[in-house]
Design a protein around this motif. Sequence first.
Motif, PDB file in Angstrom:
ATOM      1  N   ALA A   1      48.042  26.284  43.807  1.00 49.99           N
ATOM      2  CA  ALA A   1      46.844  27.062  44.145  1.00 49.99           C
ATOM      3  C   ALA A   1      46.115  27.508  42.877  1.00 49.99           C
ATOM      4  O   ALA A   1      44.881  27.497  42.827  1.00 49.99           O
ATOM      5  CB  ALA A   1      47.225  28.265  44.997  1.00 49.99           C
ATOM      6  N   ALA A   2      46.864  27.890  41.859  1.00 50.08           N
ATOM      7  CA  ALA A   2      46.238  28.309  40.596  1.00 50.08           C
ATOM      8  C   ALA A   2      45.528  27.138  39.925  1.00 50.08           C
ATOM      9  O   ALA A   2      44.453  27.312  39.339  1.00 50.08           O
ATOM     10  CB  ALA A   2      47.287  28.905  39.668  1.00 50.08           C
ATOM     11  N   LEU A   3      46.137  25.951  40.012  1.00 50.46           N
ATOM     12  CA  LEU A   3      45.519  24.774  39.395  1.00 50.46           C
ATOM     13  C   LEU A   3      44.183  24.406  40.039  1.00 50.46           C
ATOM     14  O   LEU A   3      43.305  23.854  39.378  1.00 50.46           O
ATOM     15  CB  LEU A   3      46.468  23.573  39.454  1.00 50.46           C
ATOM     16  CG  LEU A   3      47.680  23.660  38.520  1.00 50.46           C
ATOM     17  CD1 LEU A   3      48.617  22.480  38.753  1.00 50.46           C
ATOM     18  CD2 LEU A   3      47.233  23.706  37.063  1.00 50.46           C
ATOM     19  N   VAL A   4      44.031  24.712  41.321  1.00 49.26           N
ATOM     20  CA  VAL A   4      42.758  24.417  41.985  1.00 49.26           C
ATOM     21  C   VAL A   4      41.840  25.637  42.035  1.00 49.26           C
ATOM     22  O   VAL A   4      40.801  25.613  42.676  1.00 49.26           O
ATOM     23  CB  VAL A   4      42.973  23.832  43.411  1.00 49.26           C
ATOM     24  CG1 VAL A   4      43.647  22.486  43.347  1.00 49.26           C
ATOM     25  CG2 VAL A   4      43.720  24.787  44.305  1.00 49.26           C
ATOM     26  N   GLY A   5      42.264  26.732  41.349  1.00 45.98           N
ATOM     27  CA  GLY A   5      41.384  27.875  41.207  1.00 45.98           C
ATOM     28  C   GLY A   5      41.577  29.005  42.206  1.00 45.98           C
ATOM     29  O   GLY A   5      40.699  29.866  42.316  1.00 45.98           O
ATOM     30  N   TYR A   6      42.670  29.019  42.947  1.00 44.83           N
ATOM     31  CA  TYR A   6      42.910  30.072  43.938  1.00 44.83           C
ATOM     32  C   TYR A   6      44.289  30.699  43.769  1.00 44.83           C
ATOM     33  O   TYR A   6      45.145  30.618  44.648  1.00 44.83           O
ATOM     34  CB  TYR A   6      42.780  29.511  45.357  1.00 44.83           C
ATOM     35  CG  TYR A   6      41.422  28.937  45.642  1.00 44.83           C
ATOM     36  CD1 TYR A   6      40.329  29.774  45.845  1.00 44.83           C
ATOM     37  CD2 TYR A   6      41.226  27.564  45.697  1.00 44.83           C
ATOM     38  CE1 TYR A   6      39.078  29.264  46.110  1.00 44.83           C
ATOM     39  CE2 TYR A   6      39.979  27.031  45.970  1.00 44.83           C
ATOM     40  CZ  TYR A   6      38.907  27.887  46.174  1.00 44.83           C
ATOM     41  OH  TYR A   6      37.671  27.377  46.429  1.00 44.83           O
ATOM     42  N   PRO A   7      44.535  31.369  42.649  1.00 50.37           N
ATOM     43  CA  PRO A   7      45.876  31.927  42.415  1.00 50.37           C
ATOM     44  C   PRO A   7      46.270  33.007  43.423  1.00 50.37           C
ATOM     45  O   PRO A   7      47.447  33.168  43.729  1.00 50.37           O
ATOM     46  CB  PRO A   7      45.790  32.503  41.002  1.00 50.37           C
ATOM     47  CG  PRO A   7      44.340  32.721  40.761  1.00 50.37           C
ATOM     48  CD  PRO A   7      43.619  31.671  41.553  1.00 50.37           C
ATOM     49  N   LEU A   8      45.282  33.747  43.956  1.00 49.19           N
ATOM     50  CA  LEU A   8      45.603  34.783  44.938  1.00 49.19           C
ATOM     51  C   LEU A   8      46.177  34.189  46.226  1.00 49.19           C
ATOM     52  O   LEU A   8      47.021  34.805  46.880  1.00 49.19           O
ATOM     53  CB  LEU A   8      44.370  35.627  45.270  1.00 49.19           C
ATOM     54  CG  LEU A   8      44.042  36.725  44.273  1.00 49.19           C
ATOM     55  CD1 LEU A   8      42.783  37.470  44.693  1.00 49.19           C
ATOM     56  CD2 LEU A   8      45.202  37.679  44.128  1.00 49.19           C
ATOM     57  N   PHE A   9      45.735  32.995  46.578  1.00 50.49           N
ATOM     58  CA  PHE A   9      46.284  32.343  47.767  1.00 50.49           C
ATOM     59  C   PHE A   9      47.786  32.148  47.593  1.00 50.49           C
ATOM     60  O   PHE A   9      48.559  32.406  48.514  1.00 50.49           O
ATOM     61  CB  PHE A   9      45.608  30.988  48.016  1.00 50.49           C
ATOM     62  CG  PHE A   9      46.129  30.294  49.249  1.00 50.49           C
ATOM     63  CD1 PHE A   9      45.581  30.555  50.484  1.00 50.49           C
ATOM     64  CD2 PHE A   9      47.185  29.393  49.168  1.00 50.49           C
ATOM     65  CE1 PHE A   9      46.069  29.937  51.621  1.00 50.49           C
ATOM     66  CE2 PHE A   9      47.682  28.762  50.283  1.00 50.49           C
ATOM     67  CZ  PHE A   9      47.120  29.035  51.527  1.00 50.49           C
ATOM     68  N   GLY A  10      48.195  31.710  46.420  1.00 55.87           N
ATOM     69  CA  GLY A  10      49.618  31.515  46.142  1.00 55.87           C
ATOM     70  C   GLY A  10      50.395  32.817  46.204  1.00 55.87           C
ATOM     71  O   GLY A  10      51.516  32.862  46.726  1.00 55.87           O
ATOM     72  N   ALA A  11      49.807  33.888  45.693  1.00 53.69           N
ATOM     73  CA  ALA A  11      50.476  35.192  45.745  1.00 53.69           C
ATOM     74  C   ALA A  11      50.637  35.658  47.184  1.00 53.69           C
ATOM     75  O   ALA A  11      51.704  36.151  47.579  1.00 53.69           O
ATOM     76  CB  ALA A  11      49.677  36.215  44.939  1.00 53.69           C
ATOM     77  N   PHE A  12      49.600  35.505  47.984  1.00 52.35           N
ATOM     78  CA  PHE A  12      49.697  35.901  49.385  1.00 52.35           C
ATOM     79  C   PHE A  12      50.661  34.994  50.152  1.00 52.35           C
ATOM     80  O   PHE A  12      51.360  35.440  51.066  1.00 52.35           O
ATOM     81  CB  PHE A  12      48.321  35.921  50.047  1.00 52.35           C
ATOM     82  CG  PHE A  12      47.480  37.087  49.621  1.00 52.35           C
ATOM     83  CD1 PHE A  12      47.917  38.390  49.826  1.00 52.35           C
ATOM     84  CD2 PHE A  12      46.255  36.899  49.017  1.00 52.35           C
ATOM     85  CE1 PHE A  12      47.158  39.473  49.432  1.00 52.35           C
ATOM     86  CE2 PHE A  12      45.473  37.973  48.625  1.00 52.35           C
ATOM     87  CZ  PHE A  12      45.935  39.268  48.836  1.00 52.35           C
ATOM     88  N   PHE A  13      50.707  33.736  49.786  1.00 47.28           N
ATOM     89  CA  PHE A  13      51.674  32.815  50.393  1.00 47.28           C
ATOM     90  C   PHE A  13      53.100  33.307  50.133  1.00 47.28           C
ATOM     91  O   PHE A  13      53.935  33.324  51.038  1.00 47.28           O
ATOM     92  CB  PHE A  13      51.481  31.404  49.812  1.00 47.28           C
ATOM     93  CG  PHE A  13      52.409  30.387  50.376  1.00 47.28           C
ATOM     94  CD1 PHE A  13      52.078  29.676  51.520  1.00 47.28           C
ATOM     95  CD2 PHE A  13      53.640  30.134  49.774  1.00 47.28           C
ATOM     96  CE1 PHE A  13      52.945  28.739  52.048  1.00 47.28           C
ATOM     97  CE2 PHE A  13      54.503  29.203  50.294  1.00 47.28           C
ATOM     98  CZ  PHE A  13      54.161  28.500  51.440  1.00 47.28           C
ATOM     99  N   ALA A  14      53.358  33.725  48.891  1.00 48.31           N
ATOM    100  CA  ALA A  14      54.685  34.244  48.547  1.00 48.31           C
ATOM    101  C   ALA A  14      55.002  35.512  49.342  1.00 48.31           C
ATOM    102  O   ALA A  14      56.147  35.715  49.777  1.00 48.31           O
ATOM    103  CB  ALA A  14      54.763  34.523  47.043  1.00 48.31           C
ATOM    104  N   ILE A  15      54.001  36.347  49.580  1.00 46.54           N
ATOM    105  CA  ILE A  15      54.208  37.542  50.401  1.00 46.54           C
ATOM    106  C   ILE A  15      54.583  37.142  51.825  1.00 46.54           C
ATOM    107  O   ILE A  15      55.472  37.743  52.444  1.00 46.54           O
ATOM    108  CB  ILE A  15      52.953  38.447  50.379  1.00 46.54           C
ATOM    109  CG1 ILE A  15      52.780  39.066  48.993  1.00 46.54           C
ATOM    110  CG2 ILE A  15      53.021  39.526  51.453  1.00 46.54           C
ATOM    111  CD1 ILE A  15      51.449  39.772  48.788  1.00 46.54           C
TER     112      ILE A  15
END
Length: 157
Positions: A37-51
């Motif tokens: 997600a960070a590589l495509v410009g959406y690091p917050l999506f990855g953080a919320f996914f982890a949540i």
Amino acid sequence: MTTPAQDAPLVFPSVAFRPVRLLVICAAVSGLVTVAAALVGYPLFGAFFAIGMALGLTNALLVRRAVDSITAGDHPLKKKMALNSASRLLAITVVGLTIAFVFRPMGLGVLFGLALFQVVLVMSTSLPVLKKLRAGDPDNHADAPAPAADTSTPTDG
């Protein structure tokens, strides 16, 4: 008179649910999704996914705790388990949907994390059980003779 099924203790197979293994798998999957997600410009999506994955793992641990405590009683009730499950799922749903709504569109990662956690949970619990069954583990009593029929009550009505 009790039946053999009633006499047998409820056993939660150790091979089926290993929380530490599940935590490692969830952390690895969350890490991969966060990096992608960070590589495509959406690091917050990855953080919320982890949540979302963490919420799913918390739910699984609470299920185990509830099953242990409810079945430890002399007369475990299905109603008690159903009420426990409904309240736990309601709480997790409210938390997940609230995060998804407040932090939309990136907050939707929580829902994806919860959904993927369920897939990981099913895979991580069913594959070891299937392996054990295929290997013909001595703990598997499938080839044991069936218990004798209860002849203490007439069946001719």
